[in-house]
Scaffold this motif. Structure first.
Motif, short mmCIF file in Angstrom:
data_model
loop_
_atom_site.label_atom_id
_atom_site.label_comp_id
_atom_site.label_asym_id
_atom_site.label_seq_id
_atom_site.Cartn_x
_atom_site.Cartn_y
_atom_site.Cartn_z
N GLY A 13 0.78 -1.02 -0.02
CA GLY A 13 -0.11 -0.03 -0.08
C GLY A 13 0.70 1.25 -0.08
O GLY A 13 0.47 2.14 0.54
N SER A 15 1.41 3.22 -2.50
CA SER A 15 1.15 4.16 -3.67
C SER A 15 0.67 5.43 -3.18
O SER A 15 0.50 6.34 -3.97
CB SER A 15 0.27 3.52 -4.69
N SER A 16 -0.16 5.57 -2.09
CA SER A 16 -0.61 6.87 -1.52
C SER A 16 -0.61 6.87 0.26
O SER A 16 -0.15 5.89 0.64
CB SER A 16 -2.11 6.95 -2.03
N ILE A 18 -0.45 6.70 3.98
CA ILE A 18 0.47 6.55 4.99
C ILE A 18 1.68 5.68 4.35
O ILE A 18 2.78 5.86 4.66
CB ILE A 18 -0.05 5.65 6.22
N ARG A 38 -1.50 -1.80 -6.22
CA ARG A 38 -1.98 -2.03 -7.49
C ARG A 38 -1.76 -1.25 -8.84
O ARG A 38 -1.59 -1.54 -9.73
CB ARG A 38 -3.49 -2.36 -7.31
N ASN A 39 -1.66 0.24 -8.28
CA ASN A 39 -1.62 1.31 -9.13
C ASN A 39 -0.16 1.53 -9.47
O ASN A 39 0.52 2.23 -8.67
CB ASN A 39 -2.24 2.67 -8.68
N ASP A 63 -1.59 -7.08 -5.95
CA ASP A 63 -2.86 -6.94 -5.23
C ASP A 63 -2.68 -7.89 -4.11
O ASP A 63 -2.81 -9.35 -4.20
CB ASP A 63 -3.93 -7.35 -6.32
N VAL A 64 -3.00 -7.49 -2.89
CA VAL A 64 -2.68 -8.40 -1.57
C VAL A 64 -3.64 -9.23 -1.32
O VAL A 64 -3.61 -10.16 -0.80
CB VAL A 64 -2.43 -7.43 -0.24
N ASN A 90 0.67 -2.67 5.30
CA ASN A 90 -0.09 -1.42 5.37
C ASN A 90 -1.45 -1.28 4.49
O ASN A 90 -2.18 -0.56 4.83
CB ASN A 90 0.89 -0.02 5.13
N SER A 141 -2.72 -1.50 11.75
CA SER A 141 -4.12 -1.98 12.01
C SER A 141 -5.04 -0.52 12.25
O SER A 141 -4.89 0.53 11.22
CB SER A 141 -4.43 -2.43 13.27
N TYR A 155 -15.00 -2.89 8.19
CA TYR A 155 -13.50 -2.47 8.58
C TYR A 155 -13.23 -2.92 9.70
O TYR A 155 -12.23 -3.52 10.07
CB TYR A 155 -13.51 -1.02 8.25
N LYS A 159 -10.06 -5.55 10.75
CA LYS A 159 -8.78 -5.06 11.73
C LYS A 159 -8.97 -5.82 12.96
O LYS A 159 -7.97 -6.16 13.45
CB LYS A 159 -9.03 -3.42 12.08
N GLY A 186 -5.25 6.58 14.69
CA GLY A 186 -6.73 7.01 14.72
C GLY A 186 -7.03 7.88 13.41
O GLY A 186 -6.12 7.46 12.31
N VAL A 188 -6.27 9.71 10.06
CA VAL A 188 -5.34 10.41 9.29
C VAL A 188 -5.87 10.85 8.00
O VAL A 188 -6.55 10.25 7.32
CB VAL A 188 -4.39 9.24 9.08
N THR A 190 -5.77 10.99 4.64
CA THR A 190 -5.51 10.33 3.47
C THR A 190 -6.59 10.13 2.37
O THR A 190 -7.70 10.75 2.83
CB THR A 190 -4.83 8.99 3.66
N ARG A 195 -11.91 6.40 -0.94
CA ARG A 195 -12.04 5.27 -1.57
C ARG A 195 -12.98 4.35 -0.86
O ARG A 195 -12.92 3.10 -1.23
CB ARG A 195 -10.68 4.70 -1.51
N1 LIG Z 1 -6.36 7.23 7.00
C1 LIG Z 1 -6.89 6.78 8.13
O1 LIG Z 1 -7.61 7.53 8.85
C2 LIG Z 1 -6.68 5.53 8.86
C3 LIG Z 1 -6.74 5.07 10.13
C4 LIG Z 1 -6.59 3.98 10.91
C5 LIG Z 1 -5.71 2.92 9.77
N2 LIG Z 1 -5.65 3.19 8.71
C6 LIG Z 1 -4.83 2.18 7.88
O2 LIG Z 1 -3.65 2.69 7.30
C7 LIG Z 1 -3.69 1.85 5.98
C8 LIG Z 1 -3.06 2.89 5.04
O3 LIG Z 1 -4.23 3.70 4.52
P1 LIG Z 1 -4.32 5.07 4.18
O4 LIG Z 1 -5.07 5.84 4.98
O5 LIG Z 1 -2.91 5.61 3.72
O6 LIG Z 1 -5.31 5.03 2.87
P2 LIG Z 1 -4.87 5.48 1.13
O7 LIG Z 1 -4.38 6.47 1.01
O8 LIG Z 1 -6.04 4.95 0.60
O9 LIG Z 1 -3.89 4.12 0.98
C9 LIG Z 1 -4.03 2.79 0.90
C10 LIG Z 1 -3.08 2.15 0.17
O10 LIG Z 1 -3.37 0.69 -0.01
C11 LIG Z 1 -3.22 0.16 -1.36
N3 LIG Z 1 -4.25 -0.88 -1.27
C12 LIG Z 1 -5.40 -0.94 -1.17
N4 LIG Z 1 -5.99 -2.22 -1.64
C13 LIG Z 1 -5.05 -2.85 -2.16
C14 LIG Z 1 -4.75 -4.24 -2.58
N5 LIG Z 1 -5.85 -5.15 -2.72
N6 LIG Z 1 -3.68 -4.74 -3.06
C15 LIG Z 1 -2.48 -3.73 -2.74
N7 LIG Z 1 -2.47 -2.42 -2.23
C16 LIG Z 1 -3.66 -2.29 -1.94
C17 LIG Z 1 -3.63 1.47 -2.13
O11 LIG Z 1 -2.97 1.28 -3.33
P3 LIG Z 1 -3.63 0.85 -4.74
O12 LIG Z 1 -5.06 1.42 -4.65
O13 LIG Z 1 -2.58 1.37 -5.63
O14 LIG Z 1 -3.54 -0.69 -4.67
C18 LIG Z 1 -2.82 2.47 -1.16
O15 LIG Z 1 -1.67 2.48 -1.56
C19 LIG Z 1 -4.74 1.13 5.80
O16 LIG Z 1 -4.47 -0.21 6.19
C20 LIG Z 1 -5.77 1.77 6.65
O17 LIG Z 1 -6.77 0.83 7.11
C21 LIG Z 1 -5.66 4.54 8.14
#
Ligand SMILES: NC(=O)c1ccc[n+]([C@@H]2O[C@H](COP(=O)([O-])OP(=O)(O)OC[C@H]3O[C@@H](n4cnc5c(N)ncnc54)[C@H](OP(=O)(O)O)[C@@H]3O)[C@@H](O)[C@H]2O)c1
Length: 265
Positions: A13, A15-16, A18, A38-39, A63-64, A90, A141, A155, A159, A186, A188, A190, A195
Motif C-alpha cells: 500500500g 502508492s498513497s 501512510i 495495484r496502481n 494486489d494483496v 499497510n 491496524s 472494516y 482490523k 486514529g 489520518v 489520506t 475510496r
Molecule cells: N487514514 C486513516 O484514517 C487510517 C486510520 C487508521 C488506519 N488506517 C490504515 O492505514 C492503512 C493505509 O491507509 P491510508 O489511510 O494511507 O489510505 P490510502 O491513501 O487509501 O492508501 C491505501 C493504500 O493501500 C493500497 N491498497 C488498497 N487495496 C490494495 C490491494 N488489494 N492490494 C495492494 N494494495 C492495496 C492502495 O494502493 P492501490 O489502490 O494502488 O492498490 C494505497 O496505496 C490502511 O490499512 C488503513 O486501514 C488508516
C-alpha cells in the motif's frame, strides 16, 4: 548511523497516504525499499522520488488480496534487498454504511480479503527471510481494531482479525527472533475515506465526516517508524484511543456513546 540505514524493507500500500509517506521517510534514512500496490503508475512515482532521495527502491505491482501476488512480491523483495529485515503490512481499504443498508454483502469479502488475508499471505511468504534476519513485521491496524466502529462494521471486523492473528503468531515466533509491531492510528488525512466502499460496493468518493483533528500522514508515518525503532508491541496513536481502551473496561456504555457521537449516530 540511522537505525533504518541499509535495512531491507517491503511496504504494501505504498502508492498513497501512510504507505507513500513511510516510503519517503525511509528513503531519507537510506533504507532499501520494495514498494507494492495495484496502481503501478502512482507507485512508480513514489519509487522515483525515493530514488531521487538516494535510496534504492523497486516498485512491484501486487494486489494483496491475491495469494499469488503476495508470494511473487516477497520473492522480488528478497531478491532486490538480498534478504528482508522489515515487512510493513499497510495496504488496506475501508467502507462506510450502516450494516442494514448494505446491498452487496461481498463488501465483507473484499475487506477481509484485502485487510486481513492480504496481511496473512504477505506474512506467510515474508517469514522465511524475516527468520533469517530476525526481522520485524509491522502491521498497520486501526483504532477500529481495538473497538467497534458503527457504520464501519466490515472494516472494524477485518482490523480486529489482524489483532487475533498477529497476537497468536507473536507467541509462535518468539523463539525465532521475529518480532511484531501492531500500530493503531486514529483518523489520518489520506484518501482512505474517499475510496471507502459504500452500501452498493462502489467507492464513496466524498464524505461528510468531520476530519478536523485528523493526523497528517507524515506524522503517522513518523510515529510508525518510531514505534518500529523502539521495538514496541503495539502503538495506539491517539490519547482518546489510549484512554478509551482502559475506560472501556469500567464504563463501556460511556465509550459507546462517545463513539456513536463521533460517527454521527
Ligand atoms: N487514514 C486513516 O484514517 C487510517 C486510520 C487508521 C488506519 N488506517 C490504515 O492505514 C492503512 C493505509 O491507509 P491510508 O489511510 O494511507 O489510505 P490510502 O491513501 O487509501 O492508501 C491505501 C493504500 O493501500 C493500497 N491498497 C488498497 N487495496 C490494495 C490491494 N488489494 N492490494 C495492494 N494494495 C492495496 C492502495 O494502493 P492501490 O489502490 O494502488 O492498490 C494505497 O496505496 C490502511 O490499512 C488503513 O486501514 C488508516
Amino acid at each position: 548511523m540511522d537505525f533504518f540505514e541499509g535495512k531491507r524493507v517491503v511496504i504494501t500500500g505504498a502508492s498513497s497516504g501512510i504507505g507513500a509517506e513511510l516510503a519517503t521517510q525511509l528513503a531519507a534514512k537510506k533504507a532499501r525499499l520494495t514498494l507494492a500496490a495495484r496502481n503501478l503508475e502512482r507507485l512508480q512515482e513514489v519509487a522515483n522520488a525515493c530514488q531521487k532521495a538516494g535510496a534504492a527502491a523497486l516498485a512491484v505491482r501486487a494486489d494483496v488480496s491475491r495469494e499469488e501476488d503476495c508470494r511473487a512480491l516477497m520473492e522480488q523483495a528478497v531478491k532486490f534487498g538480498g534478504g528482508l529485515d522489515l515487512a510493513i503490512l499497510n495496504a488496506g481499504i475501508s467502507m462506510y454504511s450502516r450494516f442494514e443498508d448494505i446491498r452487496d454483502l461481498s463488501i465483507f469479502n473484499t475487506l477481509m480479503q484485502t485487510n486481513f488475508m492480504g496481511a496473512v499471505y504477505c506474512t506467510r511468504y515474508a517469514l522465511p527471510a524475516l527468520k533469517e534476519s530476525k526481522g520485524r513485521l509491522v502491521v498497520v491496524s486501526s483504532l477500529g481494531g481495538k473497538t467497534g466502529l458503527p457504520t464501519r462494521s466490515a472494516y472494524a471486523a477485518s482490523k480486529h482479525a489482524l489483532h487475533g492473528f498477529f497476537e497468536s503468531l507473536r507467541g509462535e515466533l518468539h523463539a525465532s527472533g521475529v518480532r511484531i509491531t501492531l500500530v493503531c492510528p486514529g483518523p489520518v488525512l489520506t484518501e482512505v475515506r474517499q475510496r471507502a466502499l459504500s452500501s452498493d460496493g462502489t467507492a464513496l468518493g466524498h464524505t461528510s465526516i468531520d476530519e478536523s483533528g485528523s493526523m497528517s500522514a507524515a506524522e503517522c508515518a513518523r510515529r510508525i517508524l518510531e514505534a518500529t525503532r523502539k521495538g514496541k508491541r503495539e502503538e495506539i496513536m491517539t490519547v482518546a484511543g489510549k484512554v478509551g481502551q482502559y475506560a472501556r473496561l469500567f464504563v463501556p456504555g460511556v465509550i459507546d456513546r462517545i463513539v456513536r457521537k463521533r460517527v454521527g449516530l
